[in-house]
Design an enzyme around this catalytic site. Sequence first.
Site, PDB file in Angstrom:
ATOM      1  N   GLU A   6       0.004  -1.097   5.759  1.00 40.52           N
ATOM      2  CA  GLU A   6       1.076  -0.527   6.586  1.00 40.52           C
ATOM      3  C   GLU A   6       0.915   0.976   6.779  1.00 40.52           C
ATOM      4  O   GLU A   6       1.159   1.506   7.873  1.00 40.52           O
ATOM      5  CB  GLU A   6       2.436  -0.827   5.951  1.00 40.52           C
ATOM      6  CG  GLU A   6       3.632  -0.497   6.848  1.00 40.52           C
ATOM      7  CD  GLU A   6       4.112   0.952   6.724  1.00 40.52           C
ATOM      8  OE1 GLU A   6       4.899   1.379   7.584  1.00 40.52           O
ATOM      9  OE2 GLU A   6       3.705   1.640   5.770  1.00 40.52           O
TER      10      GLU A   6
ATOM     11  N   ASP B 165       0.842  -1.195   0.000  1.00 42.44           N
ATOM     12  CA  ASP B 165       0.000   0.000   0.000  1.00 42.44           C
ATOM     13  C   ASP B 165       0.877   1.243   0.000  1.00 42.44           C
ATOM     14  O   ASP B 165       2.073   1.199   0.315  1.00 42.44           O
ATOM     15  CB  ASP B 165      -0.961  -0.003   1.189  1.00 42.44           C
ATOM     16  CG  ASP B 165      -0.248  -0.015   2.530  1.00 42.44           C
ATOM     17  OD1 ASP B 165       0.764  -0.737   2.665  1.00 42.44           O
ATOM     18  OD2 ASP B 165      -0.693   0.686   3.461  1.00 42.44           O
TER      19      ASP B 165
END
Length: 487
Positions: free
Chosen positions: A181, A118
């Site tokens: 994350e 991400d």
Amino acid sequence: MLVLYILSLLTSQACLSPVTKDALFQYIDDHQNEYIQRLKDWIAVESDSSDPLKRNQVLHMMEVTKDYILELGGKVEMADLGEQEFSSGTKLPLPPVILAEFGNDTNKPTVCFYGHMDVQPARKEDGWTTEPYTLIEKHGNLYGRGASDDKGQVLALLHALESVKKIGLPVNVKLLIEGMEEVGSNGLEQLVEEKKNTFFSNVDYIVVTDTPWLSKKPGITYGARGNCYFFIEVTGARRDLHSGGFGGTVYEAMSDLIYLLGVLVDVNGDILIPGIYDDVLPLSEKEKDLYRVLQFNLDELQADTGVQEFLHHGKEELLMHRWRFPSLSIHGIEGAFSGSGTKTVIPARVVGKFSIRQVPNMKPSVVEKQVSDYLEKKFLERKSPNKMKVTMVIGAQPWLANMSDPQYLAARKAVERVFNIDADMIRAGGTIPIAKNFEDVLGKSVMLLGIGGPDDAPHGQNEKISKYNYIEGTKLYAAFMQELAAF
């Protein structure tokens, strides 16, 4: 050349011949255009985990990553984390965590690499000079959201895996790749706990591939500060008051808060809370030597930040206060008027926000008590009838590794082999919760071996990774796996 490699490996695992080195690195050089194209394809996926409208993109990115790992010959489990519920009541699926493995030879060490797919939000109108999700190569850099954090670093690792597998995988490799994350790694801690006796049971070492170097010189990160984040809430009147009608007649919550914030730290950056330095590890001569050899330019830092004068002078002193001593920063005030123009209001309730970056052996629970006791004492001394409350909302612990662990020795050898230079041994001034979590839950040695540059702007506009770091970083990961096999 590959046959010669195998013969040399049989002779000595610890000594890699120039022929081997050339064969491995030449393969990477020959495929660099392919590696850059794959990074371009991956950056085109707008896997912004903070935007619910892009959750499908994050899910797609995890599938793309899984497919490439399968193509490389890995075994993959997509670990389900359930759903994420928003304040609106909307529920969305959390991206599954990729748990992959290559090799299962009990005679070889097993290393698990961590990374994430991400990215932070990015829009052209935020100040990007290029389209953030279109990889652009210019001036030796590869620009695009996720180029450094963390798609570029994960891809360098996967390309390294591809290259060493052509010769023979020297160690068992496991991968943990997540998709949340950037927003706090929802569900990851619980998954690590659940898998500690299965997926992680035979793991010897854990490597995080999500960090930058201190300078253009390759660095290995062995420590990070923790973070204790506090709210100070001061409440006065039942509602906001007009300063014309009530100024000079009430004890103002804002004045109390400003006073409390003002007694936390002095002009030199020293924290004024009693006992706060008591548990800080003493500085040894051996540790001092680590700072003396680091490549770091104060003039470049000054030019980059625009700061006229730092709190500390000299490379060693500045870096120590950035990494291995605690610091206190005041971040903002909630409830205060902060718009443009004027507003003659006396706020009824204000919340001050500050954090302490703590270091080994400081404990969040101890820091919380020290802060609360001190602020309550200072508020009593002020003799204000207003109400004050202190709350610690984050208590992330610091992390410090043993640099004598085999994977650190292997990483240093790999840096020397690829770059013909000794690695800088560095620490992070920020907080890396995943490293401490891996260490506490799994009891494994953790190392941060990233390939990002100091000027990559990973959360800012015009994020990039240099082509040099991307390709030579691929060689670094490949060499690391080979060097680790010798331990």
